[in-house]
Motif scaffolding. Structure first.
Motif, PDB file in Angstrom:
ATOM      1  N   VAL A  13       0.847  -1.195   0.000  1.00 12.01           N
ATOM      2  CA  VAL A  13       0.000   0.000   0.000  1.00 12.01           C
ATOM      3  C   VAL A  13       0.879   1.241   0.000  1.00 12.01           C
ATOM      4  CG1 VAL A  13      -1.651   1.356   1.340  1.00 12.01           C
ATOM      5  CG2 VAL A  13      -1.946  -1.108   1.136  1.00 12.01           C
ATOM      6  N   ILE A  16       2.626   1.947  -3.385  1.00 12.93           N
ATOM      7  CA  ILE A  16       1.735   2.510  -4.403  1.00 12.93           C
ATOM      8  C   ILE A  16       1.389   3.960  -4.060  1.00 12.93           C
ATOM      9  CG2 ILE A  16      -0.529   2.316  -5.474  1.00 12.93           C
ATOM     10  CD1 ILE A  16       0.094  -0.325  -6.096  1.00 12.93           C
ATOM     11  N   ALA A  17       1.078   4.197  -2.796  1.00 14.35           N
ATOM     12  CA  ALA A  17       0.719   5.555  -2.398  1.00 14.35           C
ATOM     13  C   ALA A  17       1.886   6.496  -2.653  1.00 14.35           C
ATOM     14  CB  ALA A  17       0.330   5.578  -0.920  1.00 14.35           C
ATOM     15  N   SER A  19       4.440   6.105  -4.742  1.00 11.82           N
ATOM     16  CA  SER A  19       4.751   6.357  -6.154  1.00 11.82           C
ATOM     17  C   SER A  19       3.745   7.339  -6.741  1.00 11.82           C
ATOM     18  CB  SER A  19       4.774   5.051  -6.950  1.00 11.82           C
ATOM     19  OG  SER A  19       3.583   4.342  -6.752  1.00 11.82           O
ATOM     20  N   GLY A  20       2.496   7.225  -6.296  1.00 13.54           N
ATOM     21  CA  GLY A  20       1.491   8.181  -6.753  1.00 13.54           C
ATOM     22  C   GLY A  20       1.870   9.590  -6.384  1.00 13.54           C
ATOM     23  N   LEU A  23       4.850  10.883  -8.388  1.00 10.64           N
ATOM     24  CA  LEU A  23       4.459  11.258  -9.746  1.00 10.64           C
ATOM     25  C   LEU A  23       3.794  12.614  -9.754  1.00 10.64           C
ATOM     26  CD1 LEU A  23       3.215   7.815 -11.030  1.00 10.64           C
ATOM     27  CD2 LEU A  23       5.040   9.176 -12.021  1.00 10.64           C
ATOM     28  N   SER A  24       2.921  12.851  -8.759  1.00 12.83           N
ATOM     29  CA  SER A  24       2.230  14.143  -8.801  1.00 12.83           C
ATOM     30  C   SER A  24       3.177  15.281  -8.425  1.00 12.83           C
ATOM     31  CB  SER A  24       0.978  14.132  -7.919  1.00 12.83           C
ATOM     32  OG  SER A  24       1.272  13.603  -6.666  1.00 12.83           O
ATOM     33  N   VAL A  25       4.162  14.991  -7.578  1.00  9.13           N
ATOM     34  CA  VAL A  25       5.146  16.027  -7.258  1.00  9.13           C
ATOM     35  C   VAL A  25       5.968  16.368  -8.502  1.00  9.13           C
ATOM     36  CG1 VAL A  25       7.180  16.593  -5.907  1.00  9.13           C
ATOM     37  CG2 VAL A  25       5.300  15.382  -4.856  1.00  9.13           C
ATOM     38  N   GLY A  27       5.007  16.194 -11.494  1.00 11.83           N
ATOM     39  CA  GLY A  27       4.195  17.036 -12.367  1.00 11.83           C
ATOM     40  C   GLY A  27       4.109  18.459 -11.856  1.00 11.83           C
ATOM     41  N   CYS A  28       4.294  18.578 -10.535  1.00 11.89           N
ATOM     42  CA  CYS A  28       4.123  19.852  -9.859  1.00 11.89           C
ATOM     43  C   CYS A  28       5.239  20.831 -10.184  1.00 11.89           C
ATOM     44  CB  CYS A  28       4.127  19.577  -8.376  1.00 11.89           C
ATOM     45  SG  CYS A  28       3.308  20.787  -7.406  1.00 11.89           S
TER      46      CYS A  28
ATOM     47  N   TYR B  10      -4.648  18.275  -8.945  1.00 10.59           N
ATOM     48  CA  TYR B  10      -3.996  17.015  -8.581  1.00 10.59           C
ATOM     49  C   TYR B  10      -4.915  16.157  -7.728  1.00 10.59           C
ATOM     50  CZ  TYR B  10       0.029  19.656 -10.089  1.00 10.59           C
ATOM     51  OH  TYR B  10       0.885  20.418 -10.823  1.00 10.59           O
ATOM     52  N   LEU B 261      -3.415   3.211 -11.703  1.00 12.94           N
ATOM     53  CA  LEU B 261      -2.635   4.389 -11.326  1.00 12.94           C
ATOM     54  C   LEU B 261      -1.917   4.974 -12.546  1.00 12.94           C
ATOM     55  CD1 LEU B 261      -1.295   6.145  -9.000  1.00 12.94           C
ATOM     56  CD2 LEU B 261       0.562   4.507  -9.093  1.00 12.94           C
ATOM     57  N   PHE B 269      -0.258  13.445 -17.812  1.00 10.41           N
ATOM     58  CA  PHE B 269       1.144  13.812 -18.047  1.00 10.41           C
ATOM     59  C   PHE B 269       1.357  14.201 -19.497  1.00 10.41           C
ATOM     60  CE2 PHE B 269       2.275  11.771 -14.073  1.00 10.41           C
ATOM     61  CZ  PHE B 269       3.171  12.697 -13.600  1.00 10.41           C
TER      62      PHE B 269
END
Lengths: 387, 315
Positions: A13, A16-17, A19-20, A23-25, A27-28, B10, B261, B269
């Motif tokens: 868990v 996965i959390a 890596s999510g 990924l969003s960082v 993109g940030c 996000y 995911l 992206f």
């Protein structure tokens, strides 16, 4: 066979959390620069566009984009507040449109949004954008109830509730209709909404409905429905569907000897109708906010310029998008700010006596357009004004 | 920093990721018995419509309406499960795909579902949690975060908890008698039957669990997107859910979750690539199938990393 022991469950868990989040960082990182507010001296207004740019309805999105691009070039050549358009593709999908809207509102910090293309997308996107206090204007969202979403939701698309009754009324006056038959595509939201408007307009004019027949998008055989209608001999047939089905309905109807006028919803409003139906399209009526052959200096100039740039006559989607950006820009000038969303909303709501290529334009209290529809008649394979 | 990380954009994507992950679990459960059922979009739409109508027409609170939507899916799954699961492999896939289309057409023609126009103005989870939070005195935000951000985070947390609970349940199920029976049926149905496993019972059970989870996911998505129409649940949706499992790997429950995911994040992206977005997306899927036909995560992958990591830590 114990591949993941219980202890590894939480680890899984977490991985996965994490890596999510990573990924969003990632993109940030790109975001921080465009959020900075524009300097006052050289003002640039960022306007987001959500459009159907890939997939089945990409032709609509493409026309909208061309109309907007042209308006932008013209406006930026003369106006103080420069406009920067940020396009996002919705693929005609609700979730994609939501993501696009969220990106434009929260990441790109646009001052207003033009789009999305479909009414269904607007029902999903509208509440979010409205909640965030960003003005949004649909250029092709004709369904009932769009602007009920909230006070930040506008449209310059002539709703069918205005277009259809004016076509029906003209036809009734001219042809002295007494009985009509209705036909519509029952698996298309746009066509169903158009049918409801037809039904109301017909009843309001005191006509008798002798038959209501349905079909589905992508149907090719309409003989059963039309044979029934032929036997009932109505004075006119009203059809609400997209142009593909409308053209085939016309073809079959003429074959079966139904010679009465056909009144169509916005689906009839496409040159493709004459291309597919050929001479069968003669005598078809449709109310449109846009008429490229209109005897008007503004319209002529726009059609010329569009032809020079894209080598084709602008359709209704391009014309309405073109006007939409002019309206946005007029509202921006009036509000005097390129970043204040609330001010833009208020000055948009106050737009009136605006002269665009789709005619004289104003917003009513419900932020729907007040404009006149031209009723068009197909004659000699061309749309002509029906007087 | 925290503020820009908790950008509603996000957070919204996060919500879609979690919903899709839940859908991934739903298809994993039927795949766990070796049944290729493609009715998930159908069950999802039953859950979504039931939940939306219950809240709008009957005023049922959302937290009751969503599980009720799931139960409605279970009911339908029970009815169609018995005849459908007599089929195998591709035949079952086609039958369940057909079922999904039938459900869609029914919703398209019912008066109560508003036909092709769909249902708009569905009470939103974000707004509802926002109301709860402002009742708790957080109306003006908290610690520099706006109310919208906090309520979005709260919804995200709720979805995450649901996902973790489902994951926990699925993992526990895998080690139980039921899970062993699933695995046995997947490996060889005839042999499983010969060993005394009631294959019909277990296949129906997996089918129903999958339907329930899909129904709940449908309800959640309806209450996140304000609007549902029959078009949202066509076979494209089914294929999308199925790709989560194929892309991530369908042998372990982590596969569909990882698939959901990555495949939900990927189009976002690729927004920078604008016109080429869907082309790149497609190319990645093709490349993936060429190089890892069994999906990203398989038992092999786990074993490989386990031995590799194990060796390193023992050094």
């Amino acid at each position: 066979m114990k591949l993941f022991s219980e202890g590894h469950f939480l680890k899984g868990v977490a991985v996965i959390a994490l890596s999510g989040m990573l990924l969003s960082v990632a993109g940030c990182g790109k975001t921080s620069s465009p959020t900075a507010t524009a300097p006052v001296a050289n003002q640039e207004a960022k306007i987001g566009v959500i459009s159907f740019l890939s997939g089945g309805g990409a032709a609509y999105g493409e026309a909208i984009k061309q109309g907007l691009d042209m308006a932008k070039e013209e406006l930026n050549a003369k106006n103080k507040i420069k406009i920067n358009l940020l396009y996002e593709d919705s693929r005609g999908e609700k979730t994609d449109a939501i993501n696009a809207a969220n990106k434009l509102v929260n990441k790109d910090s646009v001052v207003g949004i033009i789009g999305p293309t479909l009414s269904g997308e607007m029902f999903a996107v509208g509440p979010i954008v409205n909640g965030a206090g960003v003005p949004i204007m649909g250029t092709s969202t004709t369904a009932e109830g769009i602007t009920d979403i909230g006070e930040f939701v506008f449209r310059n698309a002539l709703p069918e509730s205005v277009a259809i009754p004016s076509a029906v009324k003209k036809a009734v006056d001219k042809y002295k209709l007494k009985t009509v038959a209705l036909m519509y595509s029952n698996n298309n939201d746009f066509a169903v909404s158009g049918y409801k408007t037809f039904e109301k307009a017909v009843k309001d004019s005191g006509l008798q409905i002798v038959a209501t027949e349905t079909f589905a998008d992508k149907d090719t055989d309409f003989s059963a429905q039309l044979t029934k209608i032929a036997s009932l001999k109505p004075d006119a047939v009203m059809v609400s569907s997209l142009y593909q089905e409308a053209a085939l309905v016309l073809k079959k109807a003429r074959e079966l000897g139904i010679k009465v006028p056909f009144v169509g919803g916005n689906g009839f409003n496409s040159p493709q109708l004459m291309k597919i139906a050929g001479t069968a399209a003669e005598g078809a009526l449709v109310a449109s906010p846009w008429f490229p052959a209109k005897d008007d200096a503004n319209v002529k100039k726009f059609v010329e310029a569009y032809k020079a740039k894209y080598n084709k006559v602008p359709d209704q989607f391009a014309a309405q998008a073109y006007d939409a950006l002019y309206i946005m820009s007029a509202a921006l000038d009036k509000s005097g700010s390129a970043t204040d969303r609330k001010k833009l909303r208020d000055s948009l709501a106050g737009i009136k006596d605006f002269q665009g290529v789709t005619g004289k334009f104003a917003f009513d209290a419900q932020r729907n357009p007040v404009m006149e529809a031209t009723v068009l008649l197909v004659k000699d394979g061309q749309f002509t004004e029906f007087k | 920093m925290l503020n820009s990380l908790l950008n509603p954009y996000y957070l919204q994507i996060g919500m879609f990721v979690l919903i899709n992950a839940i859908l991934g679990i739903s298809i994993y459960l039927t795949l766990a018995t070796g049944q290729l059922s493609l009715g998930n979009a159908g069950f999802m739409s039953i859950g979504a419509y039931s939940s939306a109508l219950l809240t709008i027409k009957l005023g049922l609170p959302v937290y009751l309406a969503i599980p009720t939507g799931g139960m409605a899916s279970v009911l339908i799954a029970l009815i169609i499960g018995f005849p459908a699961l007599r089929l195998n492999g591709l035949y079952l896939a086609i039958a369940t795909l057909g079922f999904g289309e039938v459900v869609r057409v029914i919703f398209l023609n019912l008066k109560i579902t508003n036909g092709a126009l769909g249902i708009s103005g569905i009470p939103s989870l974000n707004v509802l949690t926002g109301n709860v939070l402002s009742a708790l005195g957080l109306g003006d935000g908290f610690g520099g975060l706006s109310l919208q951000q906090i309520s979005n985070c709260a919804v995200l947390l709720i979805l995450f908890v649901i996902l973790v609970l489902l994951l926990f349940f699925t993992r526990r199920l895998g080690f139980s008698r039921v899970g062993r029976a699933f695995a046995a049926i997947k490996a060889d149905e005839t042999a499983a039957q010969a060993m005394g496993i009631n294959t019909t019972y277990f296949k129906i059970l997996a089918f129903i669990l999958g339907a329930f989870i899909a129904g709940v996911a449908g309800g959640l998505s309806a209450h996140l997107t304000f609007y549902i129409g029959p078009k949202d649940f066509d076979y494209h949706r089914t294929v999308e859910i199925f790709i989560f499992a194929v892309f991530g790997g369908s042998n372990l429950v982590w596969g569909p979750i990882l698939g959901a995911l990555l495949l939900t994040l990927l189009p976002e992206f690729l927004r920078a690539a604008s016109d080429y977005r869907m082309m790149i997306y497609g190319a990645i899927l093709v490349a993936m199938m060429a190089f890892r036909p069994l999906g990203l995560i398989s038992e092999e992958t786990v074993r490989f990393w386990r031995t590799k990591l194990g060796r390193r830590s023992s050094k």
